[in-house]
Design a protein around this motif. Structure first.
Motif, short mmCIF file in Angstrom:
data_model
loop_
_atom_site.label_atom_id
_atom_site.label_comp_id
_atom_site.label_asym_id
_atom_site.label_seq_id
_atom_site.Cartn_x
_atom_site.Cartn_y
_atom_site.Cartn_z
N PHE A 130 18.91 70.14 38.56
CA PHE A 130 17.62 70.62 39.06
C PHE A 130 17.71 72.02 39.66
N ARG A 131 18.75 72.72 39.31
CA ARG A 131 18.97 74.05 39.88
C ARG A 131 17.84 75.02 39.56
N GLN A 132 17.25 74.86 38.35
CA GLN A 132 16.19 75.79 37.93
C GLN A 132 14.79 75.33 38.35
N THR A 182 10.54 56.52 45.54
CA THR A 182 11.21 57.81 45.55
C THR A 182 12.68 57.62 45.21
N LEU A 183 13.20 58.43 44.31
CA LEU A 183 14.59 58.33 43.88
C LEU A 183 15.40 59.48 44.45
N GLU A 184 16.61 59.18 44.90
CA GLU A 184 17.48 60.23 45.45
C GLU A 184 18.47 60.70 44.38
N VAL A 185 18.69 62.01 44.35
CA VAL A 185 19.65 62.60 43.43
C VAL A 185 20.97 62.77 44.17
N SER A 186 22.03 62.20 43.64
CA SER A 186 23.32 62.35 44.31
C SER A 186 23.84 63.77 44.13
N ARG A 187 24.76 64.18 44.97
CA ARG A 187 25.28 65.54 44.95
C ARG A 187 25.88 65.89 43.59
N ASP A 244 15.09 66.91 51.48
CA ASP A 244 14.85 66.39 52.83
C ASP A 244 15.68 67.15 53.86
N ASP A 245 15.62 66.71 55.11
CA ASP A 245 16.31 67.41 56.20
C ASP A 245 17.82 67.37 56.06
N ARG A 246 18.33 66.41 55.30
CA ARG A 246 19.78 66.31 55.10
C ARG A 246 20.25 67.17 53.93
N GLY A 247 19.29 67.79 53.21
CA GLY A 247 19.67 68.60 52.05
C GLY A 247 19.71 67.80 50.77
N HIS A 248 19.30 66.54 50.80
CA HIS A 248 19.30 65.68 49.61
C HIS A 248 18.04 65.92 48.78
N LEU A 249 18.19 65.90 47.47
CA LEU A 249 17.04 66.05 46.58
C LEU A 249 16.39 64.68 46.36
N LEU A 250 15.06 64.66 46.42
CA LEU A 250 14.29 63.43 46.23
C LEU A 250 13.29 63.65 45.11
N LEU A 251 13.15 62.64 44.25
CA LEU A 251 12.23 62.72 43.12
C LEU A 251 11.03 61.82 43.36
N GLN A 252 9.83 62.38 43.20
CA GLN A 252 8.61 61.60 43.17
C GLN A 252 8.15 61.50 41.72
N LEU A 253 7.74 60.30 41.32
CA LEU A 253 7.45 60.04 39.91
C LEU A 253 5.96 59.84 39.66
N ARG A 254 5.56 60.14 38.44
CA ARG A 254 4.19 59.84 38.02
C ARG A 254 4.05 58.33 37.79
N GLY A 255 3.02 57.74 38.34
CA GLY A 255 2.75 56.34 38.06
C GLY A 255 3.60 55.35 38.82
N HIS A 256 4.32 55.81 39.87
CA HIS A 256 5.14 54.88 40.65
C HIS A 256 5.32 55.43 42.06
N SER A 257 5.30 54.55 43.04
CA SER A 257 5.39 54.97 44.44
C SER A 257 6.82 55.15 44.93
N ILE A 275 9.02 62.83 36.08
CA ILE A 275 9.21 63.47 37.39
C ILE A 275 7.99 64.30 37.74
N LEU A 276 7.38 63.98 38.86
CA LEU A 276 6.20 64.72 39.32
C LEU A 276 6.60 65.86 40.25
N ARG A 277 7.54 65.58 41.15
CA ARG A 277 7.89 66.58 42.16
C ARG A 277 9.34 66.40 42.61
N VAL A 278 10.01 67.51 42.87
CA VAL A 278 11.37 67.49 43.41
C VAL A 278 11.33 68.13 44.79
N THR A 279 11.76 67.40 45.81
CA THR A 279 11.75 67.93 47.18
C THR A 279 13.14 67.78 47.79
#
Length: 249
Positions: free
Chosen positions: A246-248, A235-240, A220-233, A214-218
């Motif tokens: 990822f609270r911390q 984006t994965l979504e984290v379900s509620r 989006d406008d809907r409040g969903h968490l999205l994961l950007q990964l090292r070495g891959h384009s 995991i490179l970055r956790v962001t």
């Protein structure tokens, strides 16, 4: 000022614990970080911390083995990805532990226990560690070291350390590395029980990700968490249901 050592082979996990401890125990001075058990033993002997936070599963010398040496002069807390059933082994052994990812309330309780113990000498943990190791090994068989995938007329072996994530549909599961992608028939619900939870987190009913990819956790406008990964384009979504992981972060 109390001092501490953190040992975990995953840099992000060390950073996460350091940040969490800074919020609930700001006067704690983290004087050393180790990437494996042998390094933890060496740094503990050199720095003489009051407390050692040790990951259970580390390469070479694991947290249990390191604790046999470190617990002679430091109070030990295990940081583990074992599930709630295995945690019963810790409770019965009267050993402090934290589950990954660390919950603020549980960390605060652990910190209070440590503060109460600091005035006394560390407890000899030899027998407790032997008992704990036996119980945990009985509950957790060896995890997958590689994934087998049929490619044409051959079978391809992919080391799990190269896998970035798994995603599935109704029939197949995609296994993705930074350079390749294959399909297997094993469902996510089966894979998640066979992968080391210290390395792989389920983030959706149809997705598993390798934590240190995991490179970055962001968000989006809907409040969903999205994961950007090292070495891959991708984006994965984290379900509620899994956002608490990822609270911390």
């Amino acid at each position: 000022m109390p001092t501490a050592l953190i040992a975990d082979d995953e840099r992000l996990m060390r950073e996460q614990l350091r940040e969490a401890l800074g919020k609930v125990w700001p006067e704690l001075d983290i004087i050393a970080e180790a990437r494996n058990g042998l390094e933890a033993i060496s740094l503990s002997q050199e720095k003489q911390p009051d407390v050692a936070f040790l990951d259970i599963r580390m390469p070479g010398c694991d947290g249990l083995e390191a604790a046999r040496s470190i617990s002679r002069h430091a109070h030990v807390v295990f940081v583990t990805a074992y599930d709630q059933h295995a945690v019963a082994a810790f409770d019965q052994g009267a050993i402090d532990y934290l589950l990954k990812p660390t919950e603020p309330e549980r960390l605060a309780l652990c910190v209070q226990r440590l503060k109460d113990k600091l005035a006394a000498s560390p407890t000899d943990m030899g027998q407790l560690l032997a008992l704990l190791g036996t119980r945990l090994e009985a509950r957790h068989p060896n995890y997958l070291q590689s994934i087998q995938a049929g490619v044409g007329n051959s079978i391809q072996l992919i080391p799990v350390g190269e896998i970035l994530f798994f995603t599935s549909d109704d029939k197949y599961t995609r296994v993705c590395t930074s350079t390749t992608e294959v399909l297997i028939r094993a469902p996510i619900r089966e894979l998640v029980t066979q992968l080391d939870p210290g390395q792989f987190w389920q983030i959706h009913r149809a997705s598993i990700v390798r934590f240190d990819a995991i490179l970055r956790v962001t968000r989006d406008d809907r409040g969903h968490l999205l994961l950007q990964l090292r070495g891959h384009s991708e984006t994965l979504e984290v379900s509620r249901s899994f956002q608490h992981l990822f609270r911390q972060m």
